[in-house]
Design an enzyme around this catalytic site. Sequence first.
Site, PDB file in Angstrom:
ATOM      1  N   ASP A  92      10.441  -9.549  -2.120  1.00  0.00           N
ATOM      2  CA  ASP A  92      11.597 -10.039  -2.875  1.00  0.00           C
ATOM      3  C   ASP A  92      11.611  -9.531  -4.318  1.00  0.00           C
ATOM      4  O   ASP A  92      12.197 -10.171  -5.201  1.00  0.00           O
ATOM      5  CB  ASP A  92      11.642 -11.574  -2.869  1.00  0.00           C
ATOM      6  CG  ASP A  92      11.967 -12.132  -1.486  1.00  0.00           C
ATOM      7  OD1 ASP A  92      12.520 -11.375  -0.661  1.00  0.00           O
ATOM      8  OD2 ASP A  92      11.653 -13.310  -1.229  1.00  0.00           O
TER       9      ASP A  92
ATOM     10  N   ASP B  57     -16.133  -2.892 -20.517  1.00  0.00           N
ATOM     11  CA  ASP B  57     -16.294  -3.941 -21.518  1.00  0.00           C
ATOM     12  C   ASP B  57     -15.806  -5.283 -20.966  1.00  0.00           C
ATOM     13  O   ASP B  57     -16.094  -5.604 -19.814  1.00  0.00           O
ATOM     14  CB  ASP B  57     -15.603  -3.545 -22.827  1.00  0.00           C
ATOM     15  CG  ASP B  57     -16.287  -2.341 -23.479  1.00  0.00           C
ATOM     16  OD1 ASP B  57     -17.472  -2.095 -23.178  1.00  0.00           O
ATOM     17  OD2 ASP B  57     -15.632  -1.648 -24.285  1.00  0.00           O
TER      18      ASP B  57
ATOM     19  N   LYS C 103      -1.411   1.827  -0.998  1.00  0.00           N
ATOM     20  CA  LYS C 103      -1.335   0.562  -0.255  1.00  0.00           C
ATOM     21  C   LYS C 103      -0.632  -0.445  -1.153  1.00  0.00           C
ATOM     22  O   LYS C 103      -1.247  -1.050  -2.044  1.00  0.00           O
ATOM     23  CB  LYS C 103      -2.712   0.030   0.126  1.00  0.00           C
ATOM     24  CG  LYS C 103      -3.476   0.900   1.134  1.00  0.00           C
ATOM     25  CD  LYS C 103      -4.377   1.889   0.477  1.00  0.00           C
ATOM     26  CE  LYS C 103      -5.226   2.656   1.482  1.00  0.00           C
ATOM     27  NZ  LYS C 103      -5.967   3.768   0.863  1.00  0.00           N
TER      28      LYS C 103
ATOM     29  N   HIS D 224     -15.577   0.570   0.712  1.00  0.00           N
ATOM     30  CA  HIS D 224     -14.265   1.220   0.711  1.00  0.00           C
ATOM     31  C   HIS D 224     -13.481   0.913  -0.572  1.00  0.00           C
ATOM     32  O   HIS D 224     -12.351   1.353  -0.729  1.00  0.00           O
ATOM     33  CB  HIS D 224     -13.463   0.771   1.933  1.00  0.00           C
ATOM     34  CG  HIS D 224     -12.271   1.620   2.241  1.00  0.00           C
ATOM     35  ND1 HIS D 224     -10.979   1.221   1.979  1.00  0.00           N
ATOM     36  CD2 HIS D 224     -12.178   2.854   2.788  1.00  0.00           C
ATOM     37  CE1 HIS D 224     -10.139   2.168   2.360  1.00  0.00           C
ATOM     38  NE2 HIS D 224     -10.832   3.171   2.849  1.00  0.00           N
TER      39      HIS D 224
ATOM     40  N   HIS E  19      -1.408   7.958   0.351  1.00  0.00           N
ATOM     41  CA  HIS E  19      -2.608   7.135   0.457  1.00  0.00           C
ATOM     42  C   HIS E  19      -2.434   5.765  -0.199  1.00  0.00           C
ATOM     43  O   HIS E  19      -3.364   4.968  -0.236  1.00  0.00           O
ATOM     44  CB  HIS E  19      -3.782   7.894  -0.198  1.00  0.00           C
ATOM     45  CG  HIS E  19      -5.124   7.374   0.140  1.00  0.00           C
ATOM     46  ND1 HIS E  19      -5.967   6.813  -0.800  1.00  0.00           N
ATOM     47  CD2 HIS E  19      -5.802   7.316   1.313  1.00  0.00           C
ATOM     48  CE1 HIS E  19      -7.099   6.452  -0.228  1.00  0.00           C
ATOM     49  NE2 HIS E  19      -7.024   6.735   1.050  1.00  0.00           N
TER      50      HIS E  19
ATOM     51  N   LYS F 279     -12.104   0.615  -4.536  1.00  0.00           N
ATOM     52  CA  LYS F 279     -11.740   1.538  -5.607  1.00  0.00           C
ATOM     53  C   LYS F 279     -11.421   0.694  -6.835  1.00  0.00           C
ATOM     54  O   LYS F 279     -10.249   0.501  -7.210  1.00  0.00           O
ATOM     55  CB  LYS F 279     -10.525   2.392  -5.229  1.00  0.00           C
ATOM     56  CG  LYS F 279     -10.672   3.169  -3.900  1.00  0.00           C
ATOM     57  CD  LYS F 279     -10.014   2.456  -2.766  1.00  0.00           C
ATOM     58  CE  LYS F 279      -9.877   3.273  -1.492  1.00  0.00           C
ATOM     59  NZ  LYS F 279     -11.071   3.869  -0.950  1.00  0.00           N
TER      60      LYS F 279
END
Length: 420
Positions: free
Chosen positions: A129, A305, A124, A298, A122, A300
């Site tokens: 380089d 603080d 991404k 969508h 899952h 996450k």
Amino acid sequence: MTTARNHPPRSSRWVPGNHFELLENGEEFFPRVLEAIARARQEVMLETFILAEDKIGKALHAALVAAAERGVEVHVLVDGFGSHELSPEFVAGLVDAGVRFRIFDPGRSFMGQRLNLLRRMHRKIVVIDGQLGFIGGINYSADHVADFGPEAKQDYAVQVRGPVVAQMHHLTHEAVLSHAERKRRNRSAAITGRPHAGTAHAIFVTRDNHEHPNDIERHYRVALRAARHRVVIANAYFFPGYRFIREMRRAARRGVDVRLILQGQPDMAIVRTAASMLYDHLLRAGVRVYEYCERPLHGKVALVDDEWSTVGSSNLDPLSLSLNLEANVVIQDRSFNTRLYQRLAQLMANKCREIKAPPPGKLDGLRLLRSYAVFHLMRWFPAWAGWLPRHEPRIATVCPNGSDVVDAASPAASAAPHAG
């Protein structure tokens, strides 16, 4: 058997000298990634759950082909469940240009249904380089840009420079390169130097089903325990374990302003239903719950603080916390925390509705019983993940003739079957 030394190094120590730039939605993310690929001179490493054959996927396809044709070493790893609809022609165009195209746990459908649901790749991640990285929750599909319509997703990623990119680079290599390939590589020596690029400290945190089954959740819980005045969590799929909920409640009860942004217009109805079962416990402890109602959320991301933040691929649900291969960055930087807070504050003020706790005495018995049962059932989460059906995930390399060759030496494939 994959040995421990073949797994990417993990550390709880902060890595100094990094710079992070917040990228909101596909409008900010896709142009940066495509430009970075266009500028690549040695190597492109790309992992994604979903690669769609739409205008975004085709733009990425063109950029990867162009990079490979000018001599850049290009590696792409997609998930067999998330990216199952790619046509043979689309994949062949990449492979014929020299792209090393691999599929994590390719599965066959039965009567139109995908059966390989559990234990997905899952993550991404993009590394260019060995020096420039991208990580977040955004897939390569048109539903991450606003012109897709009311179902376009609200999401976040970051662009990363600095020493922490070395850990991202190492993980992407370990995921797709066999031991023999890693030994043969000479190019890596030219891209190991990663000078300081900023003032942010960072930790690259991953979750797998072998050595690091709960690292991402653990970093969240540590931050919640340390919170002193504010917490904001924006997460698409929210149904964490008992200990996570307990830390949120404890923080709110000691006076921390704890806010949770969830989907109000979910892409799947069960998402809101599951999260709403936790509302009573959270609200009665003082947690403020917001539902984002403009389009599907969508993202996450979270902040605590004035300095701690996290961005990545991991939801706060059973799949991400107990089954999937995930990756987040944890960032200690006041300026990044401020930018993320400003974006989330605008979301809460203008595009969310706040869920109010029911007045005392207005909580019906059935709802209370259901909420109580769900809350205490989570005491066994994520231990029950080991009971779920297991299979042997593998990575298949697509050859120029269209056939798939299983790379049995890949640590990503060998790590996945073990229960977390």
